[in-house]
Design an enzyme around this catalytic site. Structure first.
Site: not given
Ligand code: NAD
Length: 259
Positions: A141, A154
């Site tokens: 990401s 995350y």
């Protein structure tokens, strides 16, 4: 003309929706047999594989495995029977400040977003070695390269995915195997689509303004990346042109990480 990935088998984790499904579709369109996966085992999951097989003429299967369990992640690759291309895509998110971040959520995010990639790769890399060719593609990401508040698990997991990718690349550097991480910015998946009405209501904005000013505030292009573009990036990483690209990240983020 033979499709470029004809004869290859790709396992795409977390592929009954969103980016994973888009990647599985593009890999199949490039000729790969694909194994779709998630933790559910519904008729509609298997129907997705049947639909891809019907469209592309490749073999597509769905194998259920809950990747929060390391043994199940390893079992997925074993059950697939072949793995020339491994796409570690499964992921979840939870947003909370560090002092109130639930430990169970931290553990689940680390297990699904990071540890599952370790377990699948541990089984897949020897398979690729034996076959004499392989591609490991980890979906990280923009949060594998930068941080945002309230996303401790995350961001930690996605930075970990980037690190894991580099190690796999170094351990396979002299072989015809590559390992890379794709780092998407905001991608228009059902998950993101479902946030748009709430954002419109919360800020009293029309759809276009809510998307531009709130959701895409950190994405300079002011456009979402698409699942097709991410699938195309995966297909490129599987091509001969990408044979010397290993141990790195490819951002598909509309300029996010250039800021
Ligand atoms: P999504 O929710 O549509 O897809 C996540 C997939 O993971 C689903 O198929 C889900 O069923 C699967 N999954 C969740 N828990 C699982 C488990 N325990 N075992 C097996 N599968 C499980 O979301 P998405 O947006 O398509 O996200 C896919 C990946 O892309 C994730 O790793 C996410 O972090 C990453 N990503 C997404 C965006 C975005 O804007 N959508 C941006 C950057 C990175």
């Amino acid at each position: 003309m033979t499709a470029p990935l004809s004869g290859r088998t790709a396992i795409v984790t977390g592929s009954n929706s969103g980016i994973g499904l888009g990647m599985a579709r593009e890999l199949a369109r490039a000729g790969a047999d694909v194994v779709l996966n998630s933790y559910t085992d519904r008729d509609e999951d298997h129907a997705l594989a049947e639909e891809i097989a019907a469209e592309t003429g490749t073999k597509a299967r769905y194998i259920a495995a809950d990747l929060s369990d390391g043994a199940a992640a390893r079992g997925l690759v074993e059950q697939a029977g072949a793995c020339d291309i491994l796409v570690n895509n499964a992921g979840i998110q939870h947003v909370a400040g560090i002092e109130e971040f639930p430990t169970a959520k931290w553990d689940a995010i680390l297990a699904i977003n990071l540890s599952s990639a370790f377990h699948t790769a541990a089984v897949a890399v020897p398979t690729m070695r034996a076959a004499g060719w392989g591609r490991v593609i980890n979906v990280a990401s923009a949060h594998g390269l930068t941080a945002s508040p309230y996303k401790s698990a995350y961001v930690a997991a996605k930075h970990g995915v980037v690190g894991l990718t580099k190690v796999i690349a170094l351990e396979t550097a002299e072989e015809p195997i590559t390992a890379n991480a794709i780092c998407p910015g905001y991608v228009l998946t059902p998950l993101v689509e479902s946030q748009i009405p709430d954002t419109m209501e919360k800020y009293g904005m029309d759809r276009e303004t809510a998307v531009r000013e709130v959701l895409l505030t950190r994405q300079p292009s002011k456009e979402f990346a698409t699942t097709e573009q991410l699938g195309g990036t995966a297909v490129f990483l599987c091509s001969d042109h990408a044979a010397q690209i290993t141990g790195t990240t490819i951002s598909v983020d509309g300029g996010w990480t250039a800021l």
